[in-house]
Design an enzyme around this catalytic site. Structure first.
Site, PDB file in Angstrom:
ATOM      1  N   GLU A   1      32.645  94.511  82.502  1.00 39.22           N
ATOM      2  CA  GLU A   1      33.427  94.800  83.646  1.00 39.22           C
ATOM      3  C   GLU A   1      34.672  95.356  83.302  1.00 39.22           C
ATOM      4  O   GLU A   1      35.007  96.521  84.068  1.00 39.22           O
ATOM      5  CB  GLU A   1      33.591  93.559  84.569  1.00 39.22           C
ATOM      6  CG  GLU A   1      32.231  92.959  85.109  1.00 39.22           C
ATOM      7  CD  GLU A   1      31.488  92.012  83.914  1.00 39.22           C
ATOM      8  OE1 GLU A   1      31.958  91.672  83.198  1.00 39.22           O
ATOM      9  OE2 GLU A   1      30.341  91.994  84.448  1.00 39.22           O
TER      10      GLU A   1
ATOM     11  N   GLN B   1      41.897  87.799  64.309  1.00 42.34           N
ATOM     12  CA  GLN B   1      42.754  88.619  65.481  1.00 42.34           C
ATOM     13  C   GLN B   1      43.202  87.567  66.568  1.00 42.34           C
ATOM     14  O   GLN B   1      42.484  86.970  67.299  1.00 42.34           O
ATOM     15  CB  GLN B   1      41.594  89.547  66.218  1.00 42.34           C
ATOM     16  CG  GLN B   1      42.066  90.283  67.408  1.00 42.34           C
ATOM     17  CD  GLN B   1      40.778  90.963  68.291  1.00 42.34           C
ATOM     18  OE1 GLN B   1      39.960  90.680  68.162  1.00 42.34           O
ATOM     19  NE2 GLN B   1      41.383  92.039  68.794  1.00 42.34           N
ATOM     20  N   GLY B   2      44.583  87.517  66.639  1.00 44.36           N
ATOM     21  CA  GLY B   2      44.962  86.367  67.436  1.00 44.36           C
ATOM     22  C   GLY B   2      45.583  87.679  68.954  1.00 44.36           C
ATOM     23  O   GLY B   2      46.713  87.540  68.992  1.00 44.36           O
TER      24      GLY B   2
ATOM     25  N   SER C   1      38.259  84.683  66.366  1.00 45.51           N
ATOM     26  CA  SER C   1      36.959  84.395  65.608  1.00 45.51           C
ATOM     27  C   SER C   1      37.128  83.962  64.392  1.00 45.51           C
ATOM     28  O   SER C   1      38.108  84.745  63.786  1.00 45.51           O
ATOM     29  CB  SER C   1      36.135  85.847  65.716  1.00 45.51           C
ATOM     30  OG  SER C   1      35.772  85.949  67.017  1.00 45.51           O
TER      31      SER C   1
ATOM     32  N   GLU D   1      37.946  98.321  67.645  1.00 45.65           N
ATOM     33  CA  GLU D   1      37.201  97.100  67.724  1.00 45.65           C
ATOM     34  C   GLU D   1      35.869  97.325  68.722  1.00 45.65           C
ATOM     35  O   GLU D   1      34.916  96.827  68.538  1.00 45.65           O
ATOM     36  CB  GLU D   1      38.026  95.871  68.376  1.00 45.65           C
ATOM     37  CG  GLU D   1      37.213  94.611  68.678  1.00 45.65           C
ATOM     38  CD  GLU D   1      38.032  93.477  69.170  1.00 45.65           C
ATOM     39  OE1 GLU D   1      39.261  93.725  69.819  1.00 45.65           O
ATOM     40  OE2 GLU D   1      37.561  92.394  69.352  1.00 45.65           O
TER      41      GLU D   1
ATOM     42  N   SER E   1      43.825  86.836  72.551  1.00 49.27           N
ATOM     43  CA  SER E   1      43.497  86.266  73.788  1.00 49.27           C
ATOM     44  C   SER E   1      44.013  84.711  73.694  1.00 49.27           C
ATOM     45  O   SER E   1      44.431  84.053  72.537  1.00 49.27           O
ATOM     46  CB  SER E   1      42.027  85.869  73.715  1.00 49.27           C
ATOM     47  OG  SER E   1      41.134  86.835  73.863  1.00 49.27           O
TER      48      SER E   1
HETATM   49  C1  FAD Z   1      32.265  85.720  70.782  1.00 47.66           C
HETATM   50  C2  FAD Z   1      33.697  85.815  71.229  1.00 47.66           C
HETATM   51  C3  FAD Z   1      34.662  86.361  70.290  1.00 47.66           C
HETATM   52  C4  FAD Z   1      36.038  86.659  70.346  1.00 47.66           C
HETATM   53  N1  FAD Z   1      36.692  86.858  69.503  1.00 47.66           N
HETATM   54  C5  FAD Z   1      38.010  87.043  69.686  1.00 47.66           C
HETATM   55  C6  FAD Z   1      39.027  87.016  68.735  1.00 47.66           C
HETATM   56  O1  FAD Z   1      38.752  87.199  67.496  1.00 47.66           O
HETATM   57  N2  FAD Z   1      40.423  87.132  68.892  1.00 47.66           N
HETATM   58  C7  FAD Z   1      40.911  87.189  70.366  1.00 47.66           C
HETATM   59  O2  FAD Z   1      41.994  87.389  70.411  1.00 47.66           O
HETATM   60  N3  FAD Z   1      39.842  87.253  71.506  1.00 47.66           N
HETATM   61  C8  FAD Z   1      38.641  86.930  71.121  1.00 47.66           C
HETATM   62  N4  FAD Z   1      37.868  86.730  72.091  1.00 47.66           N
HETATM   63  C9  FAD Z   1      38.165  86.571  73.614  1.00 47.66           C
HETATM   64  C10 FAD Z   1      37.651  87.786  74.314  1.00 47.66           C
HETATM   65  O3  FAD Z   1      38.516  88.872  74.072  1.00 47.66           O
HETATM   66  C11 FAD Z   1      38.091  87.025  75.770  1.00 47.66           C
HETATM   67  O4  FAD Z   1      37.200  86.223  76.206  1.00 47.66           O
HETATM   68  C12 FAD Z   1      37.628  88.446  76.823  1.00 47.66           C
HETATM   69  O5  FAD Z   1      38.915  89.311  76.880  1.00 47.66           O
HETATM   70  C13 FAD Z   1      37.406  87.840  78.176  1.00 47.66           C
HETATM   71  O6  FAD Z   1      38.913  87.055  78.716  1.00 47.66           O
HETATM   72  P1  FAD Z   1      38.431  85.628  79.421  1.00 47.66           P
HETATM   73  O7  FAD Z   1      37.472  84.775  78.261  1.00 47.66           O
HETATM   74  O8  FAD Z   1      39.555  84.876  79.510  1.00 47.66           O
HETATM   75  O9  FAD Z   1      37.648  85.884  80.600  1.00 47.66           O
HETATM   76  P2  FAD Z   1      38.316  86.245  82.116  1.00 47.66           P
HETATM   77  O10 FAD Z   1      39.205  87.501  82.011  1.00 47.66           O
HETATM   78  O11 FAD Z   1      38.809  85.057  82.485  1.00 47.66           O
HETATM   79  O12 FAD Z   1      37.075  86.871  82.911  1.00 47.66           O
HETATM   80  C14 FAD Z   1      36.049  86.186  83.551  1.00 47.66           C
HETATM   81  C15 FAD Z   1      35.164  87.077  84.300  1.00 47.66           C
HETATM   82  O13 FAD Z   1      35.891  87.962  85.286  1.00 47.66           O
HETATM   83  C16 FAD Z   1      35.595  89.190  85.125  1.00 47.66           C
HETATM   84  N5  FAD Z   1      36.870  90.033  85.409  1.00 47.66           N
HETATM   85  C17 FAD Z   1      38.294  89.526  84.857  1.00 47.66           C
HETATM   86  N6  FAD Z   1      39.086  90.622  85.364  1.00 47.66           N
HETATM   87  C18 FAD Z   1      38.260  91.736  86.074  1.00 47.66           C
HETATM   88  C19 FAD Z   1      38.529  92.924  86.568  1.00 47.66           C
HETATM   89  N7  FAD Z   1      39.793  93.478  86.622  1.00 47.66           N
HETATM   90  N8  FAD Z   1      37.550  93.616  87.334  1.00 47.66           N
HETATM   91  C20 FAD Z   1      36.310  93.127  87.104  1.00 47.66           C
HETATM   92  N9  FAD Z   1      35.919  91.850  86.439  1.00 47.66           N
HETATM   93  C21 FAD Z   1      36.967  91.297  86.093  1.00 47.66           C
HETATM   94  C22 FAD Z   1      35.209  89.385  83.627  1.00 47.66           C
HETATM   95  O14 FAD Z   1      34.459  90.620  83.397  1.00 47.66           O
HETATM   96  C23 FAD Z   1      34.478  88.148  83.660  1.00 47.66           C
HETATM   97  O15 FAD Z   1      33.110  88.377  84.051  1.00 47.66           O
HETATM   98  C24 FAD Z   1      36.384  86.467  71.876  1.00 47.66           C
HETATM   99  C25 FAD Z   1      35.609  86.294  72.716  1.00 47.66           C
HETATM  100  C26 FAD Z   1      33.985  85.921  72.564  1.00 47.66           C
HETATM  101  C27 FAD Z   1      33.159  85.629  73.566  1.00 47.66           C
END
Ligand code: FAD
Lengths: 379, 388
Positions: free
Chosen positions: B372, B130-131, B165, B248, B133
């Protein structure tokens, strides 16, 4: 079994919501409290419930009931939890009807079930003796005398005790005070010689009483189920009540959540609707999730009671434990998110937190049921 | 109902005859999950079980027969699940293809796209990544910047994805790309399928706190995508993306409650009982009991939400509630398992030990949209609270 209500249950739900919202809203309970009502419930409302068949929801058709089962009984209890309607519904239509229809002799059934279904008799279950629920701990004695029994002792926290026509009393016929064996259930008319009932003034303004038995003589026909084997039927009757209470608490929790969500869309501070504050949004959203879990486990417990009552103990236990936790969370969060107004007697939320506290304690609180759950799971 | 009963009998017989003994043991950990794909190392029973089930169309029982499923109705699929549970049969195949891309293709794909991509998913031959993020597009996914240009007979993709992932073990990837840089951010996104077996696509594993490397950075340098692999309309990929996310979320939410060994049983084995027959650690006993009760209530909720969806009731946003609660629950479950295992859990052990699983669950409430973000969705879509 599908976890959605069927058409009959949905119709019942709509009808119950319509009726209770109009004829028995929270203001009715408030009035009963403020007037110092002796009955503690509204007889006219009770008669109307009987007319609609609610009092016969668990009574077989042969005895004048509508025999709709526990899911239906729970749907009614849930709606009553939304409006906090005071009535002997749980003690009579749910627990009394369960006791008699499942464990009564033919004679006991014919005598009592038609009266229960018609709303003409109220029953109350007298089980606890100490401050914490413990159905196996029975100090009330029943000694053989003549061709019957003589009962002595005291019961407390008897819901609807002072308005009951008949008490279902657990008493010890053998064994020590905490033994599971040696307990027998008796049907004791409220007006039998030696029975005195004293109503307690409860936080939730609902009916509860202590019952004193002093040389109360009953015949062998008064035994419900087997002599010395009363704990099993008692648990089944309690489980019906616990599931009913869980359903009631689910309704109360839903109402607290909805009232709170509405308030969050209305109240302004700092020039903004307070519902725009993420701190409150997340608390409300978390509460929503918990309330949804509560709804599901209640439905599961009720469905299991209908499908396989002898295997329902674990689900009922889980439901009572979960709803104790969920409903209290809902009431607490409702007050907090309403601010000062939530603390006023004039506002209805106070009635909810008080009733939920009592419903939580009745027939075992969340701690009791978590412990029981662990025991059933053998750890 | 007589039809269902006949079907149940048939399923029961077939499962009895065809489910290998090894596939009837509870999964010990995530290492027992069969993901499929060209690079997957099957054990013999896993492969046998997968092939037999795939031949029946029962890896994806509700998909149409022509796309590799069995065309079962919802009640029939439920019967199959129940009968599999009855003999504790493991799921023969789990994958992003089944959970995510499949549903999205079934809804938004053309007949040709479905014919090309769905049967290999059903047979476990192609594994998908899944591409979504990117380094600067996490919770705010719609701000993604991976670029996709129309080159006449094909597309050219350039950019970087992150947290992808199992990208290093995947064969194909579904990618959210920007196809219009001038439009409002939600309206310039497209959904495209890319073969990873080409020089323009490379992956770099990222090591996690669990010591494992289940996810990667994924780079696109002039990667080629075929025109017929654009799903849905150009610049309307956000609709596909969101629809896929609801699937998902339900999947991630359900992870901690499935065929796992009950916590109480594990704790009894590890800690033992006291003279009164209670778990020898009374505080842990309480926590486990409460958690198991919540687990039951959560499973009942997954069932109810699914049944309501079938009956056309309820709200789709409930997938956010399931995702939020299920992942927070799974984190709680693994905390309790760490408590139960005591010091023995604190040594790095095999790849599937409890410590690694405990650490891995911390990501459950981040992946697929954070807790969140789910709470935001519940507040907005279900409780209808106003935005600031
Ligand atoms: C184990 C794992 C597997 C994954 N697999 C995939 C994958 O296969 N493909 C893929 O595309 N992505 C994948 N991801 C990525 C995942 O979707 C992102 O990590 C997720 O969407 C959060 O984005 P970020 O890490 O940039 O955190 P951020 O968005 O930077 O968040 C940081 C913190 O801020 C909080 N926050 C952000 N915005 C708000 C808001 N509006 N209100 C309140 N709080 C907020 C968040 O809840 C978090 O606590 C994976 C992540 C993990 C951990």
């Amino acid at each position: 079994m599908s976890m959605v209500l069927n058409d009959d249950a949905n119709m019942l739900k709509d009808a119950a919501r319509g009726f209770l919202g109009k004829s028995a809203p929270v203001s009715q309970l408030r009035k009963l409290r403020d007037d110092g009502s002796e009955d503690g419930f509204d007889r006219q409302t009770w008669a109307a419930m009987a007319e609609m068949g609610w009092t016969g929801v668990l009574v077989p058709e042969a005895h004048g009931g509508v025999d709709m089962g526990y899911v239906a009984a729970g749907v009614i209890a849930e709606e009553m939890g939304r409006t906090l309607t005071a009535s002997p519904y749980l003690s009579t239509a749910v627990m009394g009807a369960t006791a008699l229809s499942r464990f009564g002799s033919d004679a006991q059934k014919s005598e009592w079930l038609p009266k229960l279904a018609a709303g003409e008799a109220v029953t109350a279950v007298a089980v606890d003796e100490g401050r914490k629920h413990n159905p196996a701990r029975v100090g009330v004695t029943a000694e053989r005398s003549g061709n019957g029994f003589r009962l002595n002792g005291r019961k407390g926290f008897v819901a609807e005790g002072h308005v009951a026509d008949m008490l279902i009393v657990s008493a010890r016929t053998a064994g020590g005070e905490a033994d599971a064996e040696g307990i027998t259930l008796f049907l004791v008319p409220r007006n039998a010689a030696g029975v005195s009932v004293e109503r307690a003034d409860m936080v939730d303004s609902r009916n509860s009483a202590s019952v004193t038995l002093e040389n109360v003589d009953v015949t062998a026909d008064a035994v419900l189920g087997e002599v010395d084997g009363g704990l099993k039927p008692l648990e089944a009757v309690l489980d019906a009540g616990r599931a009913g209470l869980a359903a009631e608490m689910s309704g109360s929790a839903q109402q607290c959540l909805e009232t709170t969500a509405d308030y969050l869309k209305e109240r302004k501070q700092f020039g903004q609707i307070i519902g725009t504050f993420q701190a409150l949004q997340h608390r409300a959203a978390h509460l929503y999730s918990e309330v949804e879990l509560g709804k599901s486990i209640v439905l599961k417990a009720l469905q299991t009671l209908d499908a396989a009552p002898e295997h329902a103990a674990m689900m009922v236990c889980a439901a009572k434990a979960k709803l104790g936790q969920v409903a209290q969370l809902a009431a607490r969060e409702a007050i907090q998110m309403h601010g000062g107004i939530g603390m006023t007697d004039e506002f209805d939320i106070g009635f909810y937190i008080k009733r939920i506290r009592v419903a939580e304690a009745l027939y075992g609180d969340a701690n009791y049921h978590a412990d029981k759950f662990a025991r059933m799971r053998k750890y | 109902m007589p039809d269902l009963d006949a079907f149940r009998a048939e399923v029961r017989d077939w499962l009895d005859a065809n489910c290998p003994e090894e596939m009837r043991q509870p999964m010990e950990s995530e290492a027992d999950i069969v993901w499929g794909g060209k690079k997957f190392n099957f054990t013999e029973p896993q492969k046998l079980w997968l092939d037999r089930m795939a031949a029946k169309g029962w890896t994806v029982p509700e998909w149409p027969v022509e796309y590799g499923g069995a065309g079962l109705s919802k009640p029939e699929a439920k019967v199959l699940r129940e009968e599999m549970q009855r003999i504790k049969a493991r799921t023969p195949l789990q994958s992003f293809g089944i959970w995510m891309l499949g549903p999205a293709l079934l809804k938004y794909g053309t007949h040709e796209q479905k014919l090309e991509h769905l049967p290999p998913i059903a047979r476990g031959e192609i594994r998908w990544a899944q591409g979504y993020s990117e380094p600067n597009a996490g919770s705010d996914l719609a701000s993604l910047m991976t670029k996709c240009e129309d080159k006449g007979d094909h597309y050219l993709v350039n950019g970087q994805k992150v947290w992808t992932s199992y990208a290093d073990r995947a064969d194909w990837i579904f990618v959210l790309v920007r196809t219009d840089f001038d439009a409002p951010k939600h309206l310039g996104i497209s959904f495209i399928l890319v073969d990873m077996d080409q020089p323009g696509v490379s992956t770099r594993p990222i090591k996690l706190i669990s010591g494992r490397s289940p996810f990667c950075e994924t780079f696109f340098d002039d990667a080629r995508a075929e025109k017929h692999n654009l799903v849905g309309e150009l610049n309307r990929g956000w609709d596909v993306a969101k629809y896929l996310l609801t699937h998902e979320r339900e999947m991630i939410g359900g992870m901690g409650s499935g065929a796992m060994r009950p916590m109480g049983d594990i704790a009894v084995q590890q800690i033992g009982l006291d003279e009164s027959g209670r778990l020898a650690d009374p505080m842990l006993r309480t926590d486990i009991a409460r958690a198991e009760i919540d687990g039951l209530a959560f499973m009942a909720t997954m069932e109810r939400v699914a049944d309501e969806a079938k009956a056309g009731q309820g709200t789709g946003a409930n997938s956010s509630m399931l995702k939020y609660y299920g992942t927070e629950f799974n984190k709680r479950r693994l905390e309790l398992m760490m408590d139960s295992a005591g010091s023995e859990a604190l040594e790095w052990g095999a790849d599937d030990d409890v410590a690694r699983n405990w650490l891995r669950t911390k990501g459950n409430s981040i992946e697929g949209g954070t807790s969140e973000v789910q709470l935001n969705i519940i507040a907005k879509r279900i409780l209808e609270l106003p935005s600031a």
